[in-house]
Motif scaffolding. Structure first.
Motif, PDB file in Angstrom:
ATOM      1  N   PRO A  95       0.423  -0.939   0.091  1.00 57.04           N
ATOM      2  CA  PRO A  95      -0.010  -0.236  -0.068  1.00 57.04           C
ATOM      3  C   PRO A  95       0.491   1.271  -0.037  1.00 57.04           C
ATOM      4  CG  PRO A  95      -0.735  -1.282   1.504  1.00 57.04           C
ATOM      5  CD  PRO A  95       0.552  -2.080   0.958  1.00 57.04           C
ATOM      6  N   LYS A  96       1.980   1.381   0.466  1.00 61.00           N
ATOM      7  CA  LYS A  96       3.205   2.444   1.378  1.00 61.00           C
ATOM      8  C   LYS A  96       3.361   3.066  -0.933  1.00 61.00           C
ATOM      9  CE  LYS A  96       5.462   5.295   4.441  1.00 61.00           C
ATOM     10  NZ  LYS A  96       6.664   4.464   4.276  1.00 61.00           N
ATOM     11  N   GLU A  97       3.616   2.341  -1.389  1.00 59.32           N
ATOM     12  CA  GLU A  97       4.131   2.819  -2.707  1.00 59.32           C
ATOM     13  C   GLU A  97       2.552   3.521  -3.433  1.00 59.32           C
ATOM     14  OE1 GLU A  97       7.769   3.249  -4.977  1.00 59.32           O
ATOM     15  OE2 GLU A  97       6.782   1.199  -4.398  1.00 59.32           O
ATOM     16  N   PHE A  98       1.938   3.526  -3.032  1.00 54.81           N
ATOM     17  CA  PHE A  98       0.021   3.654  -3.550  1.00 54.81           C
ATOM     18  C   PHE A  98       0.041   5.264  -2.771  1.00 54.81           C
ATOM     19  CE2 PHE A  98      -1.876   1.149  -6.911  1.00 54.81           C
ATOM     20  CZ  PHE A  98      -0.705   0.268  -6.521  1.00 54.81           C
ATOM     21  N   ILE A  99       0.595   5.076  -1.653  1.00 54.26           N
ATOM     22  CA  ILE A  99       0.100   6.226  -0.549  1.00 54.26           C
ATOM     23  C   ILE A  99       1.405   7.523  -1.464  1.00 54.26           C
ATOM     24  CG2 ILE A  99       0.045   7.230   1.701  1.00 54.26           C
ATOM     25  CD1 ILE A  99      -1.728   5.228   0.605  1.00 54.26           C
ATOM     26  N   MET A 100       2.148   7.296  -1.413  1.00 54.80           N
ATOM     27  CA  MET A 100       3.342   7.848  -1.603  1.00 54.80           C
ATOM     28  C   MET A 100       3.248   8.449  -3.756  1.00 54.80           C
ATOM     29  SD  MET A 100       5.187   8.032   0.676  1.00 54.80           S
ATOM     30  CE  MET A 100       6.668   9.302  -0.237  1.00 54.80           C
ATOM     31  N   THR A 101       3.019   8.119  -4.147  1.00 57.21           N
ATOM     32  CA  THR A 101       2.933   8.414  -6.006  1.00 57.21           C
ATOM     33  C   THR A 101       1.231   8.660  -5.742  1.00 57.21           C
ATOM     34  OG1 THR A 101       3.977   6.588  -6.652  1.00 57.21           O
ATOM     35  CG2 THR A 101       2.337   7.948  -8.053  1.00 57.21           C
ATOM     36  N   ASN A 102      -0.151   7.700  -5.234  1.00 63.61           N
ATOM     37  CA  ASN A 102      -1.225   9.110  -5.775  1.00 63.61           C
ATOM     38  C   ASN A 102      -1.247   9.516  -4.845  1.00 63.61           C
ATOM     39  OD1 ASN A 102      -0.789   6.226  -7.484  1.00 63.61           O
ATOM     40  ND2 ASN A 102      -2.474   5.768  -6.799  1.00 63.61           N
ATOM     41  N   ILE A 103      -0.664   9.604  -4.010  1.00 65.29           N
ATOM     42  CA  ILE A 103      -1.358  11.236  -2.686  1.00 65.29           C
ATOM     43  C   ILE A 103       0.022  12.101  -2.606  1.00 65.29           C
ATOM     44  CG2 ILE A 103      -2.140  11.921  -1.073  1.00 65.29           C
ATOM     45  CD1 ILE A 103      -3.052   9.428  -0.798  1.00 65.29           C
ATOM     46  N   VAL A 104       1.070  11.455  -2.371  1.00 57.74           N
ATOM     47  CA  VAL A 104       2.074  12.743  -2.322  1.00 57.74           C
ATOM     48  C   VAL A 104       2.572  13.390  -3.369  1.00 57.74           C
ATOM     49  CG1 VAL A 104       4.397  13.180  -1.465  1.00 57.74           C
ATOM     50  CG2 VAL A 104       2.649  11.548  -0.078  1.00 57.74           C
ATOM     51  N   GLY A 105       2.347  12.870  -4.419  1.00 60.60           N
ATOM     52  CA  GLY A 105       2.595  12.731  -5.636  1.00 60.60           C
ATOM     53  C   GLY A 105       1.482  14.095  -6.488  1.00 60.60           C
ATOM     54  N   THR A 106       0.578  13.442  -5.937  1.00 58.16           N
ATOM     55  CA  THR A 106      -0.627  14.370  -6.293  1.00 58.16           C
ATOM     56  C   THR A 106       0.160  15.934  -5.717  1.00 58.16           C
ATOM     57  OG1 THR A 106      -2.094  12.985  -6.983  1.00 58.16           O
ATOM     58  CG2 THR A 106      -2.972  14.793  -6.700  1.00 58.16           C
ATOM     59  N   VAL A 107      -0.423  15.804  -4.364  1.00 60.79           N
ATOM     60  CA  VAL A 107      -0.247  17.358  -3.519  1.00 60.79           C
ATOM     61  C   VAL A 107       1.389  18.049  -4.524  1.00 60.79           C
ATOM     62  CG1 VAL A 107       0.672  18.130  -1.403  1.00 60.79           C
ATOM     63  CG2 VAL A 107      -1.367  16.842  -1.661  1.00 60.79           C
ATOM     64  N   ASN A 108       2.092  17.228  -4.770  1.00 58.13           N
ATOM     65  CA  ASN A 108       3.633  17.781  -5.270  1.00 58.13           C
ATOM     66  C   ASN A 108       3.237  18.235  -6.627  1.00 58.13           C
ATOM     67  OD1 ASN A 108       5.091  16.958  -3.155  1.00 58.13           O
ATOM     68  ND2 ASN A 108       6.047  15.364  -4.334  1.00 58.13           N
ATOM     69  N   LEU A 109       2.690  18.048  -7.570  1.00 56.51           N
ATOM     70  CA  LEU A 109       2.298  18.449  -8.829  1.00 56.51           C
ATOM     71  C   LEU A 109       0.542  20.165  -8.202  1.00 56.51           C
ATOM     72  CD1 LEU A 109       1.547  15.684 -10.460  1.00 56.51           C
ATOM     73  CD2 LEU A 109       3.273  17.763 -10.610  1.00 56.51           C
ATOM     74  N   LEU A 110      -0.012  19.717  -7.358  1.00 52.20           N
ATOM     75  CA  LEU A 110      -0.790  20.935  -7.205  1.00 52.20           C
ATOM     76  C   LEU A 110       0.412  22.197  -6.368  1.00 52.20           C
ATOM     77  CD1 LEU A 110      -3.422  18.721  -5.188  1.00 52.20           C
ATOM     78  CD2 LEU A 110      -3.845  20.591  -7.243  1.00 52.20           C
ATOM     79  N   ASN A 111       1.015  21.936  -5.552  1.00 51.54           N
ATOM     80  CA  ASN A 111       1.918  23.155  -5.085  1.00 51.54           C
ATOM     81  C   ASN A 111       3.093  23.769  -6.339  1.00 51.54           C
ATOM     82  OD1 ASN A 111       0.386  22.637  -2.457  1.00 51.54           O
ATOM     83  ND2 ASN A 111       2.672  21.250  -1.790  1.00 51.54           N
ATOM     84  N   ALA A 112       2.912  22.917  -7.003  1.00 51.31           N
ATOM     85  CA  ALA A 112       3.535  23.323  -8.373  1.00 51.31           C
ATOM     86  C   ALA A 112       3.352  24.734  -8.960  1.00 51.31           C
ATOM     87  CB  ALA A 112       4.827  22.627  -8.940  1.00 51.31           C
ATOM     88  N   ALA A 113       2.017  24.042  -9.198  1.00 50.01           N
ATOM     89  CA  ALA A 113       1.315  24.649  -9.832  1.00 50.01           C
ATOM     90  C   ALA A 113       1.048  25.806  -9.592  1.00 50.01           C
ATOM     91  CB  ALA A 113       0.077  23.525 -10.328  1.00 50.01           C
ATOM     92  N   ARG A 114       0.256  25.567  -8.510  1.00 49.10           N
ATOM     93  CA  ARG A 114       0.458  26.954  -7.439  1.00 49.10           C
ATOM     94  C   ARG A 114       1.467  28.153  -7.669  1.00 49.10           C
ATOM     95  NH1 ARG A 114      -0.817  27.213  -1.423  1.00 49.10           N
ATOM     96  NH2 ARG A 114      -1.356  29.738  -1.861  1.00 49.10           N
ATOM     97  N   SER A 115       2.453  27.095  -7.088  1.00 46.88           N
ATOM     98  CA  SER A 115       3.223  28.650  -7.103  1.00 46.88           C
ATOM     99  C   SER A 115       3.982  28.831  -8.574  1.00 46.88           C
ATOM    100  CB  SER A 115       4.956  27.446  -7.046  1.00 46.88           C
ATOM    101  OG  SER A 115       6.118  27.935  -7.125  1.00 46.88           O
ATOM    102  N   TYR A 156      -5.522   1.269  -3.324  1.00 48.85           N
ATOM    103  CA  TYR A 156      -5.570   1.737  -4.636  1.00 48.85           C
ATOM    104  C   TYR A 156      -6.778   2.653  -5.001  1.00 48.85           C
ATOM    105  CZ  TYR A 156      -6.093   2.495  -9.412  1.00 48.85           C
ATOM    106  OH  TYR A 156      -6.587   3.352 -10.682  1.00 48.85           O
ATOM    107  N   SER A 157      -8.174   2.691  -4.699  1.00 44.08           N
ATOM    108  CA  SER A 157      -8.741   3.110  -4.369  1.00 44.08           C
ATOM    109  C   SER A 157      -8.895   4.414  -3.808  1.00 44.08           C
ATOM    110  CB  SER A 157     -10.224   2.931  -4.782  1.00 44.08           C
ATOM    111  OG  SER A 157     -10.801   1.427  -3.697  1.00 44.08           O
ATOM    112  N   ALA A 158      -9.022   4.252  -2.506  1.00 44.95           N
ATOM    113  CA  ALA A 158      -8.408   4.567  -0.996  1.00 44.95           C
ATOM    114  C   ALA A 158      -7.043   5.832  -1.439  1.00 44.95           C
ATOM    115  CB  ALA A 158      -8.543   4.140  -0.176  1.00 44.95           C
ATOM    116  N   SER A 159      -5.888   5.490  -1.777  1.00 45.16           N
ATOM    117  CA  SER A 159      -5.550   6.538  -2.709  1.00 45.16           C
ATOM    118  C   SER A 159      -5.533   7.513  -3.423  1.00 45.16           C
ATOM    119  CB  SER A 159      -3.985   6.221  -3.302  1.00 45.16           C
ATOM    120  OG  SER A 159      -4.296   5.323  -4.038  1.00 45.16           O
TER     121      SER A 159
END
Ligand code: NAD
Ligand code: TYD
Length: 350
Positions: A95-115, A156-159
């Protein structure tokens, strides 16, 4: 020239989307950002890799500093975010890989777009690609609407659900211009043979068992991948900011019926006696927490933006089988791991 970032463009759906955009929009610069995990394969994009409006960037969306630097350098006008860990079975074992890519990865993209966009969102769009699995599992009746409450039941679906919520939160809190779509199961060329259809095609080729989970009564709603790519194109250009669109094939199949249909087509194409491949069907232990049924109501997308699936299932399924049978080298490369060498050979001097 607009610059559009597509993440996960070396994967199954991403490669179809990149091909569509590079060919259809010569006035867009398409940057395909992909980590090239086991599911990313640049050979999927051989036919367009030399086009002047295409560029590949190898990067991990979990790596915050690199993502910020890439956004700073390229100043994207739009983002279409597909990069994800996408296989439910893998999410059960790791599960951890899914948390990293699907959640943390998405937040990184959102922050970069905002920035990079600061508060000037004119002409900008962050489009997040998601799945119908966020809505949970249906019984025999009903379909998922955009208003169906989220009820994810696998890691997967939770992430993915978590990433959808974050995308909406960035819209609500910071005004980031976002749009989301949730699609049903895709099928077609270039799908990694860990997913049901290409896995069974490959196993039939080699006379190996076809593992059907449980009793094979679980139902999925299948859509041809190019119809998904066309829906993404439409939503990217015409979708209402802040809105969600469901995309689906209105094409429900119980797994066992689907596998039997596949066996029938394969027997025909491989010149085997009808009934030969069906003998390979093997019922195996059910997937943990296996969702019973997914079905999408895509009437919002159909009524508001005029989309409808163009490829009839009988035609798309046959085309798909034909593609895998005429691209056995692709299947062999991805099942032996040879494809991982493609990047080195192709890009080491660029
Ligand atoms: P896929 O597994 O075939 O491809 C995923 C791509 O993302 C790969 O190229 C991989 O290398 C890349 N990737 C993974 N982790 C990354 C990271 N940390 N950084 C950068 N790139 C990374 O997936 P797919 O089936 O093409 O699905 C694409 C998207 O569509 C996903 O977001 C998935 O949730 C969604 N989706 C898929 C389906 C389906 O039926 N396949 C249905 C609905 C929605
Ligand atoms: P899959 O292609 O993994 O997509 P998803 O889980 O995202 O729907 O699986 C499709 C269906 O097929 C799902 O109900 C699980 C089932 N399945 C099997 O029965 N055997 C298999 O070997 C696989 C991979 C899936």
């Amino acid at each position: 020239m607009k610059s559009i970032l597509i993440t996960g463009g070396a994967g199954f759906i991403g490669s179809h989307l990149v091909r569509l955009f590079v060919n259809k929009y010569p006035n867009y610069k398409i940057i395909n950002l992909d980590k090239l995990t086991y599911a990313g394969n640049l050979a999927n994009l051989k036919d367009i890799e030399d086009k002047p409006n295409y560029e590949f960037v190898k990067a991990d969306i979990v790596d915050e500093d690199t993502i910020m630097a890439i956004f700073d350098a390229y100043r994207f006008d739009g983002v279409i975010h597909l990069a994800a860990e996408s296989h439910v079975d893998r999410s059960i074992s790791n599960p951890k890989e899914f948390i990293m890519t699907n959640i943390v990865g998405t937040v990184n993209l959102l922050n970069a777009a905002r920035s990079i966009w600061k508060d000037d969102f004119n002409g900008k769009k962050f489009y997040h690609i998601s799945t119908d699995e966020v809505y949970g599992s249906l019984g025999d009746e009903g379909k998922f609407l955009e208003t169906t409450p989220y009820d994810p039941r696998s890691p997967y679906s939770a992430s993915k659900a978590s990433s959808d919520h974050l995308v909406r939160a960035y819209n609500h809190t910071f005004g980031l211009p976002v749009v989301i779509s949730n699609c049903s199961n895709n099928y077609g060329p270039f799908q990694f043979p860990e997913k049901l259809i290409p896995l069974c095609i490959n196993n039939i080729r080699h006379g190996r068992p076809l593992p059907v989970y449980g009793s094979g009564t679980n139902v999925r709603d299948w859509l041809y991948v190019e119809d998904h790519a066309k829906a993404i194109d439409l939503i990217f250009h015409e979708g209402k900011m802040g809105d969600t669109y469901n995309i689906g094939g209105s094409n429900e199949w119980a797994n066992l019926d689907l596998v039997k249909k596949l066996c029938e087509i394969m027997d025909h194409k491989m010149g085997k006696h009808p009934g030969t491949s069906e003998q390979l069907i093997t019922f195996v232990k059910d997937r943990a927490g296996h969702d019973f049924r997914y079905a999408i109501d895509s009437s919002k997308l159909q009524n508001e933006l005029g989309w409808k699936p163009e490829v009839k299932f009988a035609e798309g399924f046959e085309k798909t089988v034909e593609w895998y049978l005429s691209n056995k080298a692709w299947l062999d490369d991805v099942t032996t791991g040879n494809y991982t060498k493609y990047y080195e050979g192709m890009y080491k001097n660029r």
